[in-house]
Design an enzyme around this catalytic site. Structure first.
Site, PDB file in Angstrom:
ATOM      1  N   ASP A 112      47.184 -38.740  -5.643  1.00 39.45           N
ATOM      2  CA  ASP A 112      46.740 -39.254  -4.224  1.00 39.45           C
ATOM      3  C   ASP A 112      45.828 -40.303  -4.521  1.00 39.45           C
ATOM      4  O   ASP A 112      45.146 -40.143  -5.751  1.00 39.45           O
ATOM      5  CB  ASP A 112      46.154 -38.126  -3.561  1.00 39.45           C
ATOM      6  CG  ASP A 112      45.845 -38.779  -2.130  1.00 39.45           C
ATOM      7  OD1 ASP A 112      46.358 -39.393  -1.613  1.00 39.45           O
ATOM      8  OD2 ASP A 112      44.705 -38.410  -1.652  1.00 39.45           O
ATOM      9  N   CYS A 139       2.935   1.628   2.998  1.00 36.21           N
ATOM     10  CA  CYS A 139       4.481   0.817   3.130  1.00 36.21           C
ATOM     11  C   CYS A 139       5.501   1.525   2.252  1.00 36.21           C
ATOM     12  O   CYS A 139       6.759   1.742   2.632  1.00 36.21           O
ATOM     13  CB  CYS A 139       4.180  -0.573   2.277  1.00 36.21           C
ATOM     14  SG  CYS A 139       3.116  -1.523   2.922  1.00 36.21           S
ATOM     15  N   CYS A 176       0.793  -1.298   0.103  1.00 38.97           N
ATOM     16  CA  CYS A 176       0.080   0.107  -0.179  1.00 38.97           C
ATOM     17  C   CYS A 176       0.918   1.239   0.100  1.00 38.97           C
ATOM     18  O   CYS A 176       1.945   1.157   0.241  1.00 38.97           O
ATOM     19  CB  CYS A 176      -0.898  -0.030   1.199  1.00 38.97           C
ATOM     20  SG  CYS A 176      -0.117   0.145   2.620  1.00 38.97           S
ATOM     21  N   ASP A 214      45.401 -32.938   1.598  1.00 39.75           N
ATOM     22  CA  ASP A 214      46.449 -32.788   0.779  1.00 39.75           C
ATOM     23  C   ASP A 214      47.094 -31.602   0.651  1.00 39.75           C
ATOM     24  O   ASP A 214      47.741 -31.068  -0.404  1.00 39.75           O
ATOM     25  CB  ASP A 214      46.270 -33.638  -0.750  1.00 39.75           C
ATOM     26  CG  ASP A 214      45.772 -35.118  -0.538  1.00 39.75           C
ATOM     27  OD1 ASP A 214      46.673 -35.702   0.325  1.00 39.75           O
ATOM     28  OD2 ASP A 214      45.055 -35.479  -1.228  1.00 39.75           O
TER      29      ASP A 214
END
Lengths: 124, 750
Positions: free
Chosen positions: B438, B28, B25, B642
């Protein structure tokens, strides 16, 4: 006549060497506060030489006025810092320089050239 | 850098736009405007009711504005990112169109002036009408210089004042001298000998037209180099379906806040990062990871913004939004890497820094040489050669050679799920001589399962052994421990609480469980605690040869049995290792497993060598050892455990999902789990470096050959001089050639 032209030519060459390489390059700004404004326009950074203290937070506020693609990036050699600069809007690049030394900042093609001088300072 | 933050535009009087929801509104609107205006630093705030946006002017951070609106009972989010991107594209388009307009206008006028000069359509300078006509041509040329080339003159002036020189300097001096001399001839023809009364209006105008055309073509080609970023940005959805007040509502993506519950339906993009709280589905993550097979997502699984939900519908809780999402971080990382400059470009940078003043000096020397040794009329030869030197020298080609290839190369890598963080990594990946892998999680799936339970006869039953080991291991986070606990849970075994627990790094665990002292770990742990492993050796050898990791168990100082744990090799590891070896790289596997297990896995995937029984803390030392032998070493690991080894290698590859810390910890992050990403990275690196070399060679060769030719080095032998207009065209095309060559990388397939 010949001598005059040759002497003038040599003076011109010497002037080029002096102006572009030997004399102090560009205006210099020392960080007084936390933020330093840098205008990116017409092939140059203004100011082109920035002096800051190590270990103190600094914000470089770039304002790019030049819309050519050459001006769109700024890259700091040796600092792992870079940024894409919007046209017409300020862009803040904030960091804490750790290591004293001189660091060039340039556009991607190294045509726009500036220098960040980091001076020794005690670690906080 | 200790700390680095970047924010866009927070200067005084900066204007920001916010999305503000819940405005229903006029009241707001007033409340929000009043709230925003009361924030210190805000000079003005206007709310657009129809758009549900607020435009705020002032010097204040967006977070403060969003918080203030939130306290007033509304929800706000920043709109600036989307606007900034759109504005950037619009600015580029505007600039491109402007260049085209300048090219067209300058081109048309230049051709007219050229026609007038070539076909002698105007009277000579001997008559007053001739001088008036040529004066008009001079003004027309001045218009071309100002309209089509004004930026070169202002740029040159600013650069000069700043003790700097750039491409603008060369163009401005070259065309400026031509115009000034020609206009002098028009105004004072009698002050020069007749043979020296040559006019260069068409030359100056055509040079500007050609350079404008070159800039437009270059800009168009440059636009293509950033397509990888545009593609990534295109993955971002614009709206999200959020559950608010028991209802599902579509809201702009910028309004989603952490904690929101978001609904995703089949075929929809997942808007932000989060965790599934209800429902399940399969999600296509290929646009981020390159992995083509959709991944199952169920309650508790994480989802990543930008990926596509395939089959089911589910609800997830938003955890990371805006700049915190994985996609936003990836875009940011790719952008930064695209701006990086690898070592190979440093020489070009140094040359670029001194290039223009050097060319100016060469121009002066050319002028003097023609003055002293050239034929008559001196002034004509001096002007033609000096102009040609100034115009043909191209710092753009030199300056663009490296960054434009890096931009395309980094973007190409991102397309294959390879995120390059550092420009140097892009260069070094192609120079690697050894790659260390790895084992767990890199070569293998990283999800071990118990495949054998072998109690020592007469000690415990199989289930008792499993329950004992699982009970002890329930206190451990190790992947092998998790496998043992999972195996026990699969059999619905109840595990008692561990009374004391001690992890022995690289060896296993020691615990008091159910009143007994229990050791669970590798053979070293048994040996160091004086456990007789004799009754378990046959099974250990047998299982190890099958590639299983063997976990010994001892109960109150006596051997109890062992568990065989398998971590299956990824289906494409063997093929990827073969690719790497095919690229001339030695591939070494690193593992904490014993030699027998390691050998089995090494043989399965075909690595050149393996190093077994390496403690986690020793991985970095192995990398250093290889580097000391002169190898250029790449380390591939899962990013967290790692980390020291990744950091110690010449290039660290973090293999992972891209949603965790791995993104930040390595030189290169592989978004998908496949080792093919390493081979892709090496391949793209080689292609990019080759492309950079081609560009650098082209740019250096162009300037090295073109400048002496322009200076007239061929004249004594052939009588030929380079027309400055041709020099202008060559200059304009040189940078276009560099960008076009870099764009060839876009079609590269690793």
């Amino acid at each position: 006549m010949n001598i005059i032209v040759n002497v003038l030519g040599l003076i011109l060459a010497a002037f080029i060497v002096w102006w572009f390489w030997i004399s102090k390059r560009g205006t210099e700004t020392r960080a007084g506060g936390d933020t330093i404004g840098i205008v990116v326009d017409g092939g140059v950074y203004t100011p082109a030489v920035i002096r800051v203290a190590a270990w103190r937070p600094v914000t470089l506020r770039f304002l790019r006025k030049d819309s050519s693609p050459c001006a769109e990036k700024v890259i700091f050699s040796g600092l792992d810092l870079s940024a894409d600069l919007p046209v017409g809007k300020p862009y803040d690049l904030s960091f804490v320089p750790e290591k004293a030394g001189e660091y060039d900042f340039t556009c991607q093609m190294a045509m726009y050239r500036g220098r960040l001088i980091v001076e020794e300072n005690t670690k906080p | 850098m200790e700390h680095k933050t970047e924010t866009s535009g927070s200067e005084a009087k900066t204007t920001r736009r916010l999305h503000v929801t819940d405005i229903s509104c006029a009241g707001c609107v007033e409340t929000v405007e009043k709230t925003l205006r009361s924030v210190p630093g805000v000079s003005d705030a206007q709310v657009n009711f129809a758009e549900r946006t607020a435009t705020v002017t002032g010097n204040v951070s967006p977070d403060v504005l969003v918080t203030a609106v939130g306290k007033a009972g509304y929800t706000a989010s920043l709109l600036e990112d989307e606007d900034a991107e759109a504005e950037k594209e619009n600015a580029e388009l505007r600039h491109y169109r402007k260049l085209l307009r300048q090219t067209t206008v300058s081109g048309v006028i230049s051709v007219l002036i050229l026609a007038v000069s070539m076909f002698h359509l105007l009277p000579s300078l001997d008559s007053a009408s001739g001088r008036i006509s040529w004066g008009t041509v001079s003004l027309l040329t001045l218009f071309v210089l100002a309209y089509g080339g004004g930026r070169f003159f202002t740029g040159a002036l600013k650069s000069f004042r700043n003790h700097n020189a750039n491409m603008d300097t060369l163009i401005a001096v070259g065309t400026g001298v031509a115009w000034v001399y020609s206009t002098f001839v028009v105004l004072f023809p009698d002050s020069l000998a007749e043979v020296a009364r040559h006019l260069y209006f068409e030359t100056a105008a055509l040079i500007i037209a050609f350079i404008d055309l070159g800039s437009a073509l270059e800009m168009r080609a440059r636009g293509m180099t950033s397509q990888a970023i545009k593609r990534l940005m295109g993955l971002r959805p614009r709206t999200a379906r959020v559950v608010r007040g028991g209802e599902e509502v579509d809201i702009p993506i910028g309004l989603v806040i952490p904690g929101d519950v978001v609904r995703v339906r089949p075929g929809e993009k997942i808007p932000v990062d989060g965790e599934v709280v209800e429902g399940s589905s399969h999600v296509d993550e290929s646009m981020l990871t390159g992995e083509p097979i959709p991944v199952e997502k169920k309650k508790g699984d994480t989802v990543v913004g930008g990926t596509i939900n395939k089959t089911g519908s589910f609800l997830f809780r938003a955890d990371r939004v805006g700049k915190d999402t994985a996609l936003a971080r990836i875009i940011d990382m790719v952008r930064k890497a695209q701006n990086a400059k690898p070592e190979i470009g440093r020489l070009a940078d140094k040359v670029s820094g001194i290039f223009v003043p050097t060319v100016l000096i060469i121009a002066v020397v050319t002028m003097l040489v023609w003055f002293n040794f050239g034929p008559s009329p001196h002034i004509t030869y001096i002007l033609v050669t000096t102009m040609a030197v100034l115009i043909i020298a191209c710092p753009c080609a030199l300056g663009l050679a490296t960054p434009i290839s890096v931009m395309v190369g980094v973007g190409k890598a991102a397309e294959y799920g390879v995120l390059i963080r550092k420009g140097d990594a892009l260069q070094q990946a192609g120079q690697l001589t050894t790659i260390v892998l790895d084992k767990t999680g890199t070569i293998t799936e990283g999800k071990p399962v118990v495949t054998s339970v072998e109690p020592v006869p007469g000690a415990l039953s199989g289930d008792e052994l499993l329950a004992l080991a699982a009970g002890v291991e329930s206190g451990s986070e190790h992947p092998l421990a998790q496998a043992v606990v999972e195996a026990a849970r699969a059999k619905n075994m109840e595990l008692k609480t561990v009374e004391s627990f001690e992890a022995v790094s690289g060896h296993g665990v020691r615990a008091v469980y159910d009143g007994n002292t229990v050791l669970v770990g590798n053979r070293k742990l048994m040996d160091e605690n004086g456990i007789d492993t004799g009754p378990m050796i046959e099974a250990w050898e047998r299982l190890s040869k099958k590639g299983q990791t063997v976990v010994f168990t001892a109960l109150n100082g006596t051997p109890a049995g062992l568990l065989g744990i398998s971590d299956p090799v990824k289906p494409d590891s063997k093929e990827a290792v073969a690719r790497l070896r095919g690229q001339g790289i030695k591939v070494i596997m690193l593992t904490g497993d014993n030699s027998l297990t390691a050998r089995s896995v090494a043989e399965q995937v075909g690595v050149d060598d393996f190093i077994a029984e390496v403690l986690p803390e020793d991985k970095a030392r192995e990398i250093s050892r290889l580097r000391e032998k002169g190898e250029k070493v790449g380390m591939v690991g899962d990013g967290i455990n790692d980390a020291p080894a990744l950091a110690g290698a010449d290039v660290g590859f973090a293999i992972g999902t891209g949603t965790d810390v791995a993104i930040e910890s390595a030189d290169i992050t592989l978004m998908r789990g496949s080792l093919h990403g390493v081979a892709d990275a090496v391949s793209i690196s080689k292609a990019t470096v080759r492309n950079i070399k081609e560009n650098l060679f082209g740019a250096f060769a162009y300037n090295t050959l073109a400048i002496p030719v322009a200076a007239g080095i061929l004249f004594p032998f052939t009588g030929l001089l380079l027309n400055p207009v041709i020099a202008g065209a060559a200059m304009a095309l040189s940078s276009v050639t560099v960008v076009t060559n870099a764009n060839r990388l876009r079609w590269y397939r690793p």
